[in-house]
Structures are given as structure tokens and as C-alpha cells.
Scaffold this active site. Sequence first.
Site, PDB file in Angstrom:
ATOM      1  N   ASN A   1       2.107  17.257 -22.109  1.00 43.41           N
ATOM      2  CA  ASN A   1       1.394  18.488 -21.759  1.00 43.41           C
ATOM      3  C   ASN A   1       0.100  18.332 -20.979  1.00 43.41           C
ATOM      4  OD1 ASN A   1       2.988  20.697 -22.709  1.00 43.41           O
ATOM      5  ND2 ASN A   1       2.677  19.920 -24.768  1.00 43.41           N
TER       6      ASN A   1
ATOM      7  N   ASP B   1       8.942  22.798 -34.057  1.00 35.78           N
ATOM      8  CA  ASP B   1       8.095  22.525 -32.886  1.00 35.78           C
ATOM      9  C   ASP B   1       6.724  22.049 -33.353  1.00 35.78           C
ATOM     10  OD1 ASP B   1       6.701  23.102 -30.141  1.00 35.78           O
ATOM     11  OD2 ASP B   1       8.810  23.471 -29.741  1.00 35.78           O
ATOM     12  N   ASP B   2       5.763  22.107 -32.480  1.00 31.47           N
ATOM     13  CA  ASP B   2       4.404  21.609 -32.729  1.00 31.47           C
ATOM     14  C   ASP B   2       3.830  22.200 -34.026  1.00 31.47           C
ATOM     15  OD1 ASP B   2       2.022  20.391 -32.301  1.00 31.47           O
ATOM     16  OD2 ASP B   2       1.605  21.359 -30.380  1.00 31.47           O
TER      17      ASP B   2
ATOM     18  N   GLU C   1       0.826  -1.214   0.000  1.00 36.50           N
ATOM     19  CA  GLU C   1       0.000   0.000   0.000  1.00 36.50           C
ATOM     20  C   GLU C   1       0.858   1.262   0.000  1.00 36.50           C
ATOM     21  OE1 GLU C   1      -3.017  -0.251  -0.599  1.00 36.50           O
ATOM     22  OE2 GLU C   1      -3.806  -2.111   0.258  1.00 36.50           O
TER      23      GLU C   1
ATOM     24  N   ASP D   1      13.273  16.271 -13.711  1.00 36.99           N
ATOM     25  CA  ASP D   1      13.712  15.421 -12.604  1.00 36.99           C
ATOM     26  C   ASP D   1      14.869  14.534 -13.048  1.00 36.99           C
ATOM     27  OD1 ASP D   1      12.600  12.767 -13.607  1.00 36.99           O
ATOM     28  OD2 ASP D   1      10.801  14.008 -13.627  1.00 36.99           O
TER      29      ASP D   1
ATOM     30  N   GLU E   1      19.897  44.056 -33.595  1.00 37.72           N
ATOM     31  CA  GLU E   1      19.567  42.833 -32.841  1.00 37.72           C
ATOM     32  C   GLU E   1      20.294  41.624 -33.432  1.00 37.72           C
ATOM     33  OE1 GLU E   1      15.070  43.672 -31.105  1.00 37.72           O
ATOM     34  OE2 GLU E   1      15.310  43.188 -33.233  1.00 37.72           O
TER      35      GLU E   1
HETATM   36  C1  GLA Z   1       4.495  22.849 -24.676  1.00 42.76           C
HETATM   37  C2  GLA Z   1       5.969  23.151 -24.705  1.00 42.76           C
HETATM   38  C3  GLA Z   1       6.214  24.320 -25.631  1.00 42.76           C
HETATM   39  C4  GLA Z   1       5.718  23.973 -27.003  1.00 42.76           C
HETATM   40  C5  GLA Z   1       4.264  23.584 -26.963  1.00 42.76           C
HETATM   41  C6  GLA Z   1       3.799  23.045 -28.292  1.00 42.76           C
HETATM   42  O1  GLA Z   1       3.789  23.844 -24.062  1.00 42.76           O
HETATM   43  O2  GLA Z   1       6.465  23.394 -23.436  1.00 42.76           O
HETATM   44  O3  GLA Z   1       7.574  24.653 -25.659  1.00 42.76           O
HETATM   45  O4  GLA Z   1       6.502  22.925 -27.525  1.00 42.76           O
HETATM   46  O5  GLA Z   1       4.012  22.591 -25.986  1.00 42.76           O
HETATM   47  O6  GLA Z   1       2.479  22.654 -28.284  1.00 42.76           O
END
Ligand code: GLA
Length: 725
Positions: free
Chosen positions: A479, A365-366, A175, A531, A611
Site C-alpha cells: 500500500n 482483511d486488515d 545505465e 501486472d 437482497e
Molecule cells: C488496501 C486494499 C484494501 C484493504 C486495505 C486494508 O487498500 O486494497 O482492499 O485490504 O488495504 O488496509
Amino acid sequence: MPITYDKKKKIFTLNTKNSTYQFMIDDYKNLLHLYYGRKSNGIMKNFLIERARSFSGVFDDEHEGHSLDYLPQEFPVQGTGDFRSPLLIVRDENGTFGCNLTYINHTIRDGKYRLNGLPAAYENSGDDAKTLEIILYNNRLDLSVKILYGVLPELDIITRSAIIFNNSSRKITIEKIQSACLDFTHGKFDVINFQGRHAMERQFERRELLHGSTVIESRRGMSSHQNNPLVILSDHDATENSGRCWAMMFVYSGEFKAEISRDQYDQTRFQMGLSDEKFSYVLDPDKKMTVPEVIMTFSASGFEKISHNLHDCIRKNICRGFWRDRARPVVLNSWEAFYFGISGAKLLDMAKHAKNLGVDMLVIDDGWFLNRNDELHALGDWTPDENKLGMNLETLVKEINAIGLDVGLWLEPEMVSEDSNLYREHPDWAFVIPNEVPLKSRHQLVLDLSNRKVRKYILDFIFEILDSSNIKYLKWDYNRSISEVYSHAAKNQGKVLYEYILGLYEILDKINAKYPEILIEGCSGGGGRFDAGMMYYTPQIWCSDNTDAIDRLYIQHGTSFGYPASVTAAHVSVCPNHQNGRITPLPTRGIVAMTGAFGYELDPAKLSNDEQLEIQAQISRYKSLRKIITDGFYYRLSNPFSENFCAWEYISRDRRKFLLNVVILRCHGNMPEFYVTPRGLKPGKFYRNVNDGEIYASDALMDSGFALPMPKRDFESYTYLFEIV
Ligand code: GLA
């Protein structure tokens, strides 16, 4: 000798370079804790005071002062008269709680134990690592526990884990099982933990320990943004460089519980391990369960030494593989530049600019796969959107490579959107409790990684991508929290969360084994799974979705207590910042992001000439300093919660070069001067400030500090490289 056993006195002593840990076997074959503190010879039995107390049970009427209710213990088990929080709670087939585990035998051996299927600190040659295994046994249940101690003497690290065996022909239910326990017979302590939320992780928090329990935990299926599995117990008056501190860090990425309690006799118990909330592990006959590892370290000289010990351990004894010691690429990530609106043309344009700036890698990325134009759809399907990309993924990667950049790709393999072919075909692969309305978070559900078929699906699609395209890096995202735990494939739901994490580790291990040069960056909405467990598979982790330099000062300040710069990914983004609208100078954003694995998160086509020049300079400065940053010693030189500036230092391992970084928080009228005091320099030496050639005596610098220029606006920053003369 790192581990010794005094046969006559039945005392085990574990020694590291600067610490000693000691415990004994008592007359009833229970393990009693004696000492964990500065290195010492001798037997610390004087802390063991036997006094008859009312309401405290004893095994032997003749020995009324010997009760586990108050004696300090090594492996406290529920049902032995210890009413404090136990490490282990078991029930037999009839539901009866409790068992007493007693010492049977032990082994001391060379090398550090490893755990099957779980991450654990490993030894390098020359570490002189040792393992102590102790077998405890309960006759009624025919249950044995092998408790494991690992000693990494040079690093001042002691680790703990255990393996539980059901030798009987009946089921036993665990447990609760935790990994490490430290009992203190006296002392006034503070608890230091790292709390937060999405986009504001690992905020340093310190409280005085009073009676009752302080619980630092995650119940979210993941180590979490809310509480990091690193907890420090310290003397009430400990500082960065004085006072005793004990740290526990969990080498595990699922939910956890750390409990620090002060009892009726002002004694303290500090423990850490798996959360027991959604845990009820049925251990079948002849089966065993492996308990995740806790890393412990002790410092007699404040938090700084705790951090140095943990940094070294993570850098060299947790992170593995090709990238462990290699300079990580400077990346440009498409997320804050385009969010879901990426396209092949935009990415190619981005790559050309990036090359010119000195970036090494473009991270897609996404938004790159079919039907993924917002958060609502398509997780789980992973088919590249050739319309959006203007070509297939393989060709796009080739074209970016031709510009001179490596390519990284975002994935969120553990998740599925309700609107996905995967979910339509395999609704039973997601964590959904039958006849309950599924809870969505970011419109998505969690796949059941405890299910072998799900793991195979994930590995197959990742292998397909990596086999067909020249992808050098994966951003492994995650996420949402796990709210409902239900596996259609499991016989017993009480171990599913634990097996989910084992499943995750198995997948990551297989990817690393098949593609040993792949760099996987961990991510969970930023730092929700930051972690040591993840770091065993992913040698860097996106520190936070918050890219604002000022918020990052606090996030990275907290992060630095346990985790080295080499694992901490940080990027420069545009202003006003997308998370909090703050405007900060570009040099400040650069200094703050140059805290580990460095990169950018912006559309370079929108940068002004100035920049662009500034960014080119930042990247080349970072590349010239990165060894000091990622391999050196890190010092926190201010507390940004109580001081008006945040200052930190990296010094090379030979202490011949150091980098002093300072960010001013608020500017006020007619301010007093700012001084910052470096630490860890070589005494009796001189260092030259490379910026202006001025020479400083190391002892005076470490005593009285270094005067900063008067800032002219909020968030101004200074960075100085010093070299020994
Ligand atoms: C999470 C990640 C971001 C990005 C988005 C894409 O929030 O931490 O850096 O990659 O997802 O959906």
C-alpha cells in the site's frame, strides 16, 4: 517452422500462427529489424533503404548510406550513431559511455527459455515453443549480451529478454537496459495506454503519435496504478476488429518505461523495459544480469485479437500451479464491512450468513493483528490479536471452517509501520536514506526485500501462520509507492529496486512451493501492481479498491485489453458506495462483479431479505456461468467513454454458449432504442436466448445486433445467456 535462419542472406524469421517477425545481420554484424506484421513468406528487405544522410555517422566511408542513425534495429545500443532512444547504455570503469555490440553466433532450440529468478511465459506440452538465442559482443569491454526470443506460435506471442555478461576483470555499469524494441520505417500510428490513479486504474487512453517521444512509465518502484505496463501501438484507424496493432506487456512488477517515438524521418520506435531513473547497475567481473521479459503480440484485425492473445497467454502460460485452471472460491471479504473494527464475534456471524448465501470463503482483511486498529501501527509485527479475535487465530479459523467456509487472510508483508517492534528492532531493514527525513505514505515504510535477512523474516512469519492455521488464501497487499531507495545491506544502490523485485518473487515462489494449494490474491491498494509479473505467482489480483459498479465498468474495460477475467478479482459492495457515494441496483453490481474472481465486500447481517435472495441467486448464477466467464473469449461490445452503455460478451471456447452483459449509463427522456451487436458467434447457426426462448440467427445478430428493453432508470443492466440450437 516457428524460427528459421537463412544462412546465405543472414536473415532470422520468427513465425507464429498469424504473424511474422524478421530481422537480419548486416555487413557490420549489427542486427537490423525488417518486419513484424501479418504472416508472410519471403524476405522483407525492401524496407531497408540505405540513403546517405547528413549528420549520420557510418562505420565505413565507402558505405555512406548505412547508418544506424536511421536503419531499423533489433537491439539499439547507445554509442553506435543511433541517436534515438537505446535499449542499452553502458559505461566502463572510467565512466566512458557507449559500446558497439556485434553478432557472434546464435542457437535455435526447442522449448521456451526460462529466466532465473524472474517470471517469464512458459510453454505447455503441444505449444511447439521455440527459443532463439543470439550472442552479441563488444571487444573493448569484453561484454557479451545474449538476446533471447521466445516463440509461442499458436498464441501469436513472441517474447524478448536478454542476459548481460561481464567477462572482463573490470566493473561495467549498466545505465539503461530494456527488453524489446520495434522499429517501423513508416506508418501513422496511435498509442494506446492504460493510465489512472488509486481507485481509478487502467483507464483506456488513445493518442496520435507525433514527433518526439511519448513515455508511459512508472517511477514508483511498482508497476503502479498510474500507468500499466501494457502499451499498444496501432494503425491510426484501428478499431476493435480492424487494423494492425502491436502490444508490449512487461512481465515485471517494478517500475518500467515504455517509450514510443517518431523520428526525423517519420520512423517509429516502440520499446519497453526497466525504468532507467533509479537504475545504475554495477556489473562486477564475471557477473551477469537478467533482463525481465516483454511479451509481444501482433494483430492484423484490431484490439480484440490482441486481447485474446494476451488473455490466453496469461491464463495458460503465465499463471501457474494448483489454481490456474480451477474454479476460484466466491469470497466474502471483511474490509468494507468492518474496516479495522473486525472481531471474532463479527467474523463468525458473518461466516454464518455467508454460508447461507452460498459463499465459499471468508477473507479476514486488515485489522486482525495486535495494535492494528488503524493505519498507523503494527505492520511488520503480525501477531494475531487474540483479544479482538476472542480466541487464537487457529481456533477462529477452525470455527469458521466448522460453519462450512474456508478462510483467507490479509497480509502486507513488504511494509513496516514506524510504530512496530520490527522497526524498533531493525530500523535498517526499511528503505530510509541515512540523514534524510523518511517519507511516510499511509504512515508506513517499505521493507528492503533486496536484503536476505528481511526475506527470511517475512517467510518465517508467513510459514508460522500457514503451519498453525488452516488458511487457504492470502490477500497479498502493498500500500505505498517506493520513494526513497536505500538498502543498508547493498554494496551498490543502483540495483536495489531491481533486486527488491527479485526478492519479492523469491518469497512468493517459496510460499507457492511450500504450500502448493494456497491461493494468493495480489493487491496493491486495489490494482497498483496489476501486472503479468505478479500473475506468475498470484493467479488473481484485486482489480481496484473502487467497488462502485459504474466506475468499475471503465476500470474493467481498460483491464480487459491485456488481462483475462480469471485474474481479475471483483466484488459486490453496498450502496451508497463507499468510494464515490453512488447508488446502483444490486443486479447491476452483481453483473459487473461477475467478471472474474467473484465475491462480496459487505456485512451480510445488514442485508434485507430480498437482497439476500438476490445474492443467493447471483452466486448460483455465477457458479453456473463461471467457466464461460473465466475460460471463454471476451469481447468488448461498446466503448463506455463514447457510448451511453457498456456491453461485453463472454463466449465459450467452443462458441456454443455466450453471455451478453449490458449496463446502461444514463437514462434520458424519450431515448432512442439501444442495440448491442455480439461478436465471435458461429456463422450460419441459430442461438436461443435462454431468458425467453427466442431464437436468433447468428449472422443477423452479428450484423444488426440485438434490441434491448427500454431502461427505466440510470445504471439498469441486462444479462442474457444464449445457447446454440
Ligand atoms: C488496501 C486494499 C484494501 C484493504 C486495505 C486494508 O487498500 O486494497 O482492499 O485490504 O488495504 O488496509
